[in-house]
Write a protein that holds these residues in place. Structure first.
Motif, PDB file in Angstrom:
ATOM      1  N   ASN A 417       5.002 -12.253  -0.197  1.00 16.28           N
ATOM      2  CA  ASN A 417       5.720 -11.169  -1.101  1.00 16.28           C
ATOM      3  C   ASN A 417       4.458  -9.895  -0.835  1.00 16.28           C
ATOM      4  O   ASN A 417       3.291  -9.975  -0.796  1.00 16.28           O
ATOM      5  N   ILE A 418       5.085  -8.960  -0.369  1.00 14.22           N
ATOM      6  CA  ILE A 418       4.461  -7.435  -0.331  1.00 14.22           C
ATOM      7  C   ILE A 418       4.721  -6.552  -1.366  1.00 14.22           C
ATOM      8  O   ILE A 418       6.066  -6.285  -1.310  1.00 14.22           O
ATOM      9  N   HIS A 419       4.091  -6.152  -2.267  1.00 13.84           N
ATOM     10  CA  HIS A 419       4.535  -5.199  -3.305  1.00 13.84           C
ATOM     11  C   HIS A 419       3.461  -4.273  -3.643  1.00 13.84           C
ATOM     12  O   HIS A 419       2.436  -4.467  -3.207  1.00 13.84           O
ATOM     13  N   PHE A 420       4.259  -3.172  -4.395  1.00 12.86           N
ATOM     14  CA  PHE A 420       3.340  -2.002  -4.573  1.00 12.86           C
ATOM     15  C   PHE A 420       3.271  -1.888  -6.134  1.00 12.86           C
ATOM     16  O   PHE A 420       4.067  -2.280  -6.932  1.00 12.86           O
ATOM     17  N   GLN A 424      -1.936   0.430 -10.273  1.00  5.22           N
ATOM     18  CA  GLN A 424      -3.167   0.129  -9.547  1.00  5.22           C
ATOM     19  C   GLN A 424      -3.090   1.222  -8.383  1.00  5.22           C
ATOM     20  O   GLN A 424      -4.266   1.606  -7.653  1.00  5.22           O
ATOM     21  N   TYR A 425      -1.949   1.453  -8.050  1.00  5.79           N
ATOM     22  CA  TYR A 425      -1.615   2.598  -6.855  1.00  5.79           C
ATOM     23  C   TYR A 425      -2.121   1.966  -5.630  1.00  5.79           C
ATOM     24  O   TYR A 425      -2.799   2.566  -4.984  1.00  5.79           O
ATOM     25  N   ARG A 426      -1.526   0.554  -5.427  1.00 10.04           N
ATOM     26  CA  ARG A 426      -2.142  -0.126  -4.364  1.00 10.04           C
ATOM     27  C   ARG A 426      -1.139  -0.939  -3.973  1.00 10.04           C
ATOM     28  O   ARG A 426      -0.155  -1.611  -4.656  1.00 10.04           O
ATOM     29  N   TRP A 427      -1.076  -1.672  -2.455  1.00  8.74           N
ATOM     30  CA  TRP A 427      -0.202  -2.524  -1.951  1.00  8.74           C
ATOM     31  C   TRP A 427      -0.801  -3.850  -1.946  1.00  8.74           C
ATOM     32  O   TRP A 427      -2.225  -3.921  -1.866  1.00  8.74           O
ATOM     33  N   TYR A 428      -0.167  -4.994  -2.285  1.00  3.76           N
ATOM     34  CA  TYR A 428      -0.750  -6.364  -2.213  1.00  3.76           C
ATOM     35  C   TYR A 428       0.001  -7.207  -1.421  1.00  3.76           C
ATOM     36  O   TYR A 428       1.213  -7.046  -1.320  1.00  3.76           O
ATOM     37  N   LEU A 429      -0.601  -8.209  -0.891  1.00  5.52           N
ATOM     38  CA  LEU A 429      -0.014  -9.492  -0.129  1.00  5.52           C
ATOM     39  C   LEU A 429      -0.229 -10.564  -0.972  1.00  5.52           C
ATOM     40  O   LEU A 429      -1.293 -10.816  -1.161  1.00  5.52           O
TER      41      LEU A 429
END
Length: 467
Positions: A417-420, A424-429
């Motif tokens: 899962n990759i989401h924004f 936090q204005y960040r991408w997460y994996l």
């Protein structure tokens, strides 16, 4: 310096709604004025640490990129580096050890007196190098006991002052050189005549009146950072901008006619200076990348496929060799945490026509983020291939694959899962139920997914903040 701030604006289109107005608060950069520091190395020389520290604080109000020269009395030759800037002096923590002390000339200078004339002649030569309206600020750190004979001729454009280490000393010269103690308020006034009070930190406030037709509600105002992120305008907050920078944006959810009539109060953070900006002027030049990022904040997208394939090549594709070369270039940048776009938002990778879906005709990427996979033909993957997936920050998740699905031919052993996160204005994996991992926002990076793939020899890179 009489320069004052001003607003320039551009009307930018927004998807599915009326356009908005992007305004930029700017300030003309002050013309550089050379600064000279003159030290007394004669036998009457004493510790000037306090005077130097005082001068550091005093000159901090001037632009740091102004050129600086350091001299000693009785010599026309500067000491130290010839590429000094005022900021070097302001930020130096050991002035006597690094900038303002030269042991090689100290011995010979001891017996050469405290003559100011050679320094003035050197400064006159520097003034003659300026093409128009020559100016130069000179500060002499001394006890005021100069040994010059006869009248000194001060060249036009030279502003010179002696900062004394005693409250009782005077220059004794004809004409007299202005002397100041460190407690003298007139010295700050002398600096103030050459200081641009608004070039630096300022506070901004909208001027409104009950009968004023030209005003906007706080709910229609946003601050805009350099990445295009919008922050609602809070009237209870002090809004500080740095006019030494060229990017000080606010967004008005209104039309250009209203923007042109707005009045703003700008107050210097370093002095009591205040000015009113009446209206704004339209600019023909804009920041295309920033405008596109702002427009993305207003997009309304459906919940179709969260990610889409930008391009995919295998060994049978005519452009496979080109794709491999481009993928290797992008991977090298990711390995060293470098961005895939330049400072203007133009892509530096995948610019070949074979990768047209990635960016528009001028090189601006068509996606917010990209996941790049390169499986070499020597890997355990079914076939060698280069594939890229476009991710949108407006969709949640940006990309999701379940355990057992394939990623460019490789079998996933855990869900991906990759989401924004807009807060936090960040991408997460995230893999499975494990904690999400924060990804690089400004630069590309390599992702190690080897333990979650059923094959080896696959390189995967990710880059957010593409537009």
């Amino acid at each position: 310096m009489n320069a004052t701030p001003s607003f320039q604006y551009r009307t930018i289109p927004l998807p599915g709604r009326e356009p908005a107005v992007l305004m930029n608060l700017t300030m003309p950069k002050p013309s550089p004025v050379p600064v000279a520091l003159v030290l007394d190395y004669s036998d009457s020389w004493s510790d000037v640490t306090r005077q130097l520290s005082f001068l550091q604080r005093l000159l901090a109000a001037l632009p740091g990129d102004w050129p600086l020269s350091i001299y000693r009395l009785s010599s026309p030759d500067p000491i130290g580096r010839n590429d000094l800037r005022l900021l070097d002096f302001i930020e130096c923590s050991d002035l006597l050890g690094e900038l303002c002390f030269d042991s090689r000339v100290l011995v010979q200078a001891r017996n050469q007196g405290s003559f100011l004339r050679p320094v003035i002649e050197a400064l006159d030569a520097k003034l003659s190098e300026q093409s128009s309206d020559p100016k130069l600020l000179a500060f002499v750190l001394s006890d005021g006991e100069f040994t010059d004979f006869g009248e000194l001729v001060l060249p036009d454009g030279l502003v010179i002052a002696t900062i004394l280490n005693s409250t009782e000393a005077s220059s004794g010269l004809a004409p007299p050189i202005p002397c100041f103690t460190m407690q003298d308020a007139a010295l700050d006034s002398l600096i103030g005549r050459h200081r641009s009070p608004f070039y630096g930190a300022v506070t901004l406030e909208q001027v409104t009146h009950a009968t004023d037709e030209h005003s906007v509600l706080p709910s229609d105002l946003y601050r805009v950072d350099e990445s295009g992120r919008l922050t609602a305008w809070d009237t209870l907050e002090t809004h500080t901008f740095n006019l030494a920078k060229s990017s000080n944006y606010i967004l008005l959810d209104t039309d250009a006619e209203i923007a042109e009539g707005l009045r703003w109060k700008v107050r210097s953070a370093s002095s009591s200076a205040l000015t009113i900006i009446n209206g704004a002027t339209e600019s023909s030049q804009g920041n295309r990348r920033l405008e596109r990022k702002i427009a993305d904040n207003f997009k309304v997208e459906n919940d179709d496929a969260a990610s889409e394939v930008l391009f995919q090549f295998n060994p049978s594709s005519p452009q496979f060799k080109t794709a491999v070369q481009a993928a290797n270039q992008a991977m090298r940048l990711a390995e060293s945490s470098q961005a895939w776009v330049d400072d203007y938002g133009v892509a530096t990778v995948f610019r070949d026509p074979a990768f047209d879906p990635f960016c528009d005709d001028v090189g601006i990427p068509n996606c917010d983020a990209m996941l790049l996979i390169y499986a070499s033909d020597s890997s355990e993957a079914k076939d060698g291939q280069v594939a890229a997936y476009a991710l949108s920050s407006q969709r949640t998740p940006g990309m999701k694959l379940d355990s057992g699905e394939r990623l460019a031919g490789a079998l996933l052993t855990r869900s991906l899962n990759i989401h924004f996160d807009p807060k936090q204005y960040r991408w997460y994996l995230q893999f499975g139920d494990a904690n999400a991992i924060e990804l690089e926002f400004y630069n590309a990076e390599m992702l190690d997914l080897s333990q979650h793939l059923g094959t080896t020899g696959i390189k995967i890179a990710f880059s957010g903040n593409l537009r």
